[in-house]
Design a protein around this motif. Structure first.
Motif, short mmCIF file in Angstrom:
data_model
loop_
_atom_site.label_atom_id
_atom_site.label_comp_id
_atom_site.label_asym_id
_atom_site.label_seq_id
_atom_site.Cartn_x
_atom_site.Cartn_y
_atom_site.Cartn_z
N GLN A 243 0.83 -1.21 0.00
CA GLN A 243 0.00 0.00 0.00
C GLN A 243 0.87 1.26 0.00
N TRP A 244 0.39 2.27 -0.75
CA TRP A 244 1.06 3.56 -0.76
C TRP A 244 0.56 4.40 0.42
N SER A 245 1.48 5.18 0.97
CA SER A 245 1.05 6.20 1.93
C SER A 245 1.76 7.50 1.59
N LEU A 246 1.21 8.58 2.12
CA LEU A 246 1.73 9.91 1.81
C LEU A 246 2.01 10.61 3.13
N GLU A 247 3.26 11.04 3.30
CA GLU A 247 3.58 11.81 4.51
C GLU A 247 3.47 13.29 4.17
N ILE A 248 2.61 13.98 4.92
CA ILE A 248 2.42 15.42 4.68
C ILE A 248 3.02 16.18 5.86
N GLU A 249 4.02 17.00 5.55
CA GLU A 249 4.67 17.75 6.63
C GLU A 249 4.42 19.24 6.44
N SER A 250 3.95 19.89 7.51
CA SER A 250 3.69 21.33 7.46
C SER A 250 4.46 21.98 8.60
N ILE A 251 5.21 23.01 8.26
CA ILE A 251 5.98 23.72 9.29
C ILE A 251 5.43 25.14 9.39
N PHE A 252 5.08 25.54 10.61
CA PHE A 252 4.45 26.84 10.85
C PHE A 252 5.31 27.72 11.73
N ASP A 253 5.12 29.02 11.58
CA ASP A 253 5.60 29.94 12.60
C ASP A 253 4.38 30.25 13.47
N VAL A 254 4.42 29.84 14.73
CA VAL A 254 3.26 30.02 15.62
C VAL A 254 3.56 31.18 16.56
N VAL A 255 2.81 32.29 16.43
CA VAL A 255 3.07 33.48 17.25
C VAL A 255 2.17 33.53 18.49
N SER A 256 1.20 32.64 18.53
CA SER A 256 0.33 32.57 19.71
C SER A 256 1.17 32.09 20.89
N SER A 257 0.85 32.53 22.11
CA SER A 257 1.66 32.16 23.26
C SER A 257 1.30 30.77 23.79
N LYS A 258 0.11 30.27 23.38
CA LYS A 258 -0.25 28.90 23.81
C LYS A 258 -0.58 28.03 22.60
N PRO A 259 -0.58 26.70 22.81
CA PRO A 259 -0.85 25.81 21.68
C PRO A 259 -2.21 26.08 21.03
N ILE A 260 -2.29 25.80 19.72
CA ILE A 260 -3.55 26.00 18.99
C ILE A 260 -3.99 24.63 18.46
N ALA A 261 -5.22 24.25 18.81
CA ALA A 261 -5.75 22.98 18.33
C ALA A 261 -6.58 23.21 17.07
N GLY A 262 -6.82 22.14 16.33
CA GLY A 262 -7.64 22.29 15.14
C GLY A 262 -7.77 21.00 14.37
N LEU A 263 -8.34 21.12 13.16
CA LEU A 263 -8.56 19.97 12.29
C LEU A 263 -7.85 20.17 10.97
N VAL A 264 -7.29 19.06 10.45
CA VAL A 264 -6.72 19.10 9.11
C VAL A 264 -7.41 18.03 8.28
N THR A 265 -7.90 18.44 7.10
CA THR A 265 -8.52 17.47 6.20
C THR A 265 -7.68 17.34 4.95
N VAL A 266 -7.41 16.10 4.57
CA VAL A 266 -6.64 15.83 3.34
C VAL A 266 -7.57 15.12 2.37
N ASN A 267 -7.65 15.65 1.15
CA ASN A 267 -8.55 15.05 0.17
C ASN A 267 -7.81 14.81 -1.15
N ILE A 268 -7.83 13.54 -1.62
CA ILE A 268 -7.26 13.19 -2.93
C ILE A 268 -8.38 12.53 -3.72
N PRO A 269 -9.19 13.34 -4.42
CA PRO A 269 -10.41 12.82 -5.07
C PRO A 269 -10.14 11.64 -6.01
N LYS A 270 -9.11 11.75 -6.86
CA LYS A 270 -8.84 10.71 -7.86
C LYS A 270 -8.50 9.36 -7.22
N LEU A 271 -8.07 9.39 -5.95
CA LEU A 271 -7.71 8.13 -5.28
C LEU A 271 -8.71 7.78 -4.17
#
Length: 819
Positions: free
Chosen positions: A171-199
């Motif tokens: 099976q193929w897998s895809l590693e997605i790496e995102s590097i941010f500059d976070v200026v908030s003084s505390k951690p920020i939570a959230g959701l990330v959605t990845v969509n590859i329609p053709k697959l």
């Protein structure tokens, strides 16, 4: 034009001066609304102080780095920004002077290169201080984008996609790496959605960003019921990419939607024992399939990077793909290329061997220098690692060899210092960062190298040119290049080549009438390789007569023509030797799995090893490359009076073919005799002997033929239109050929849709028939060919609008007997 005549020397004062770039700008937004405002430079060349409103923000000292300065507290409604540059030449000299513990050679380039000193003390394009094929233009300026970024909470800086294939689950897998500059003084939570329609793949993740440099690494498993089409090199399959939409919705701040392309391919560099041969293999497996690497070496396309446009890159890279290349090595004395370069390579299926920018020198390893290099490597790997075209990271060009072969005459007692520096720079710093940032492709410390054998010997092997390990660089200008026995039967030929002069139409643009002679001051000035012009004449002299004419301009043009014929024929012989060595071991040597000649492109109009002239015009070598890199090719060589023909194939299946061998007399357009050998098996992705006959028997069979009066041509043909190019083998030097007469060549030009058709006719057999349409941009379907039939059709593909009349007016036809 800085390239005109002797302007490289006339304009030297520019790089000795210090220059300041400044401007006033209005801020197009309300500065109070943003937590962080940065001034970002994608590239600064090279040493500068940066100020805004007379406040120093910081300094730069590395052309290959990205610089970001926090201007939140100094930005106003109206601002004055300054970039105060320091002469790169003065800076390099000063750095060298301050390095008092021991010297770091080489101090200066050889005088013939007309270059500047101490390039190794500045993190700048090394060849901008001069090279053996290019001028010295140590530029100062802002060479990439500069912008202001304002944001709250967080900001995305790097984003990459890396494919992995899990063998156990298939099976193929895809590693997605995102590097941010976070200026908030505390951690920020959230959701990330990845969509590859053709697959049919969609996944959502809960994530948390930490203050500072926050990174998110997601592993996306590709839906098993989808068929993934892999990315393949040119000639081996399609370059399929899939659109991926990654959406970040965080509890604070804005939504980010990133649309990118994912490519699926794996790469392995295989170094393992070979039966019957000491040492180890050295070849690349792409998607599990061994691939013979065919191509060339890439240098910067201009001394002034802002002149390198998308169109210029497309033309050069498309020309590489059109010549059946599947790879280029981005050489370590230039620049890490712009994004467009790698995007085009992804699209065309051109694999990239990527050097880090260190070449032909030793380098300092003080703390500041290492920190700058670490930032550079980390930035470049993060920027480039999503590209499927990049198949290898390589630490430097020829620096292992420089120490191993003692290029710089280092006293034996001091050698250890330099070895320690070498390991510190390329292994403990560069390699460490590469392995941490990118687990998807191999790394070698140098080229040439003995690969894992060099590692075993402490990273500097006794002989990095050993044919039993790794890759080799090979240059020999004095031996007869038609003699294949001088070439190394190496595992991988990553550099080799011969010089030639560019076309008269290319030189004309930067010269004046008095320059048009092979021995003019201009011709000497443009040649940056010691004895280069003489070496070309010597090599021509082995097989061709030198120009006989007394007309000085015709003599110059004829000499240019002969240098191109010689270069094409030499590189053909050497490349065919490497290709035909891929499946055999002889005296413990062989299994050659790569041929990258030096070099693809030119940085200016001058004699060089390139097959594409400055401006993109194809030299004869590039037309020859189209044939010698063809997916199916018969290759001939002579061994002790026996003609051997090999069937070389990059095709994925075996083929039953017919080999047609024809003997022609130089004095007649009617063939002397023809032999068809049926049911020849040419094996998939290999080189196998398919024909053997002693030259004496061959000449006996074809009566009225001697070595001097005849030539052999041959090709492979099969079912369904499968056919190789027609190849040829000379039985003697052409200066000794008997029966060759001056042919009357003519061409009728007509337009067909958006191409032009040249109907050629000859009155006699004509070697190296060359069509030249001056400075009309475009290329022919074939050139520099042996014309053995009365008629031939050649197609011209224009790169800009032209007409049949214009082409006819500009056309010159030359063959060997015209000089």
């Amino acid at each position: 034009d800085p390239y005109y005549r002797f302007n490289d020397v006339m304009y030297r004062w520019i790089s000795l001066d210090n220059w300041t770039y400044s401007r006033t700008f209005k801020t197009p937004f309300d500065v109070r609304k943003w937590q962080r405002i940065n001034l970002v430079f994608e590239g600064v060349d090279t040493v500068a102080h940066i100020l805004i409103n007379n406040v120093t923000l910081g300094t730069t000292d590395n052309m290959f780095n990205r610089y970001s300065f926090d201007i939140t507290s100094v930005i106003k409604e109206v601002n004055f920004v300054e970039v105060r540059f320091l002469s790169a030449i003065s800076y390099a000299a000063e750095q060298s002077r301050c390095h008092t513990a021991y010297s770091i050679p080489p101090a200066c380039p050889p005088p013939v290169q007309k270059g500047e000193c101490h390039a190794n003390f500045i993190r700048k394009e090394q060849c901008s201080f001069g090279w053996d094929w290019g001028p010295s233009f140590p530029t100062q300026g802002i060479w990439k984008d500069v912008r202001i970024e304002a944001y709250n909470y967080y900001h995305l800086i790097y984003f990459s996609l890396t494919p992995f294939f899990v063998k156990s689950t298939q099976q193929w897998s895809l590693e997605i790496e995102s590097i941010f500059d976070v200026v908030s003084s505390k951690p920020i939570a959230g959701l990330v959605t990845v969509n590859i329609p053709k697959l049919q793949t969609q996944q959502t993740y809960n994530v948390k960003l930490q203050p500072g440099e926050g990174s998110i690494v997601l592993l996306v498993n590709i839906n098993k019921s989808s068929t993934v089409e892999a990315w393949w090199p040119n000639g081996h399959g399609k370059q399929t990419g899939y659109n991926v939409t990654t959406t970040f919705i965080m509890e604070a701040g804005y939504k980010i939607e990133k649309i990118s392309k994912a490519y699926f391919r794996t790469v392995e560099l295989v170094q393992e024992p070979i039966p019957g041969s000491p040492g180890l293999s050295f070849y690349f497996r792409i998607n599990g399939r061994p691939i013979f690497i065919k191509g060339s070496n890439w240098i910067p396309a201009d001394s002034f990077q802002d002149r390198v446009t998308y169109d210029k890159l497309w033309l050069l890279l498309k020309s590489a793909a059109d010549a059946n290349m599947n790879a280029l090595r981005v050489w370590g004395g230039g620049v890490y290329e712009q994004d467009d370069f790698y995007d085009i390579c992804d699209e065309l299926g051109i694999m990239i061997w990527q050097d880090f920018m260190f070449a032909c020198a030793l380098y300092p390893t003080d703390q500041n220098y290492l920190e700058s290099v670490r930032a550079e490597v980390s930035h470049q790997v993060r920027r480039l690692k999503s590209h499927p075209s990049i198949i290898l990271w390589s630490g430097n060009n020829e620096n292992e060899a420089a120490i191993a072969s003692d290029w710089f005459s280092i006293p034996h007692a001091d050698r250890e210092v330099y070895v320690k520096d070498y390991v510190l720079l390329y292994v403990k710093n560069i390699r460490e960062i590469v392995l941490a940032e990118d687990k998807s492709r191999p790394f070698v410390a140098s080229s040439p190298t003995n690969g894992v054998e060099s590692v075993k010997e402490g990273w500097i092997s006794q002989n990095p040119y050993d044919t039993h390990y790794g890759d080799t660089h090979f240059y020999d200008y004095s031996s007869d290049c038609w003699n294949w026995t001088v070439y190394p039967k190496t595992r991988f030929a990553s550099e080799y080549g011969f010089q030639s002069w560019p076309s008269f139409s290319t030189l004309e643009k930067v010269s004046s009438t008095e320059d048009w002679s092979y021995t003019s001051n201009f011709s000497l000035h443009r040649q940056h390789h010691e004895n280069g012009n003489d070496q070309m004449l010597q090599q021509i002299g082995y097989h061709f007569k030198l120009p006989q004419t007394t007309d000085p301009i015709k003599k110059f043009k004829d000499t240019i023509y002969l240098t191109q014929v010689m270069q094409a024929q030499c590189t053909k012989t050497e490349t065919e030797f490497y290709r035909s060595s891929q499946s055999e071991i002889i005296n413990g040597e062989g299994h050659t799995m790569g041929a990258l000649y030096w070099q693809l492109n030119d940085i200016w109009q001058a004699p060089s090893w390139a097959s594409l002239e400055y401006g993109g015009k194809w030299k004869l070598l590039h037309y020859f490359a189209q044939h010698f890199f063809a997916p199916l090719l018969p290759v001939a060589y002579e061994d002790k009076g026996v003609l051997c023909i090999y069937g070389v194939s990059d095709l994925h299946t075996d083929h039953e073919l017919t080999l047609k061998v024809t003997v022609h007399s130089w004095s007649s357009l009617e063939p002397v005799c023809t032999l068809a050998k049926d049911s020849v098996t040419v094996r998939a992705q290999s080189a196998v002997p398919i024909y053997k006959e002693s030259i004496n028997d061959l000449l006996e069979r074809c009566r009225n033929c001697t070595r001097k009066s005849c030539v052999v041509t041959f090709y492979l043909v099969g079912e369904g239109g499968l056919r190789s190019p027609t190849n040829h083998h000379f039985l003697s030097s052409l200066k000794d050929a008997v029966g060759l007469e001056k042919a009357q060549l003519s061409a009728a030009v007509s337009q067909q849709d958006d191409v032009y058709v040249f109907d050629l006719q000859t009155t006699a057999v004509a070697p190296f028939v060359t069509l030249d349409v001056g400075s009309i941009k475009g290329r022919f379907s074939d050139n520099g060919f042996l014309m053995i039939e009365k008629k031939k059709v050649v197609v011209f593909y224009p790169w800009e609008p032209t007409s049949a009349e214009e082409l006819e007016k500009s056309l010159t036809l030359t063959s060997l007997m015209d000089v």
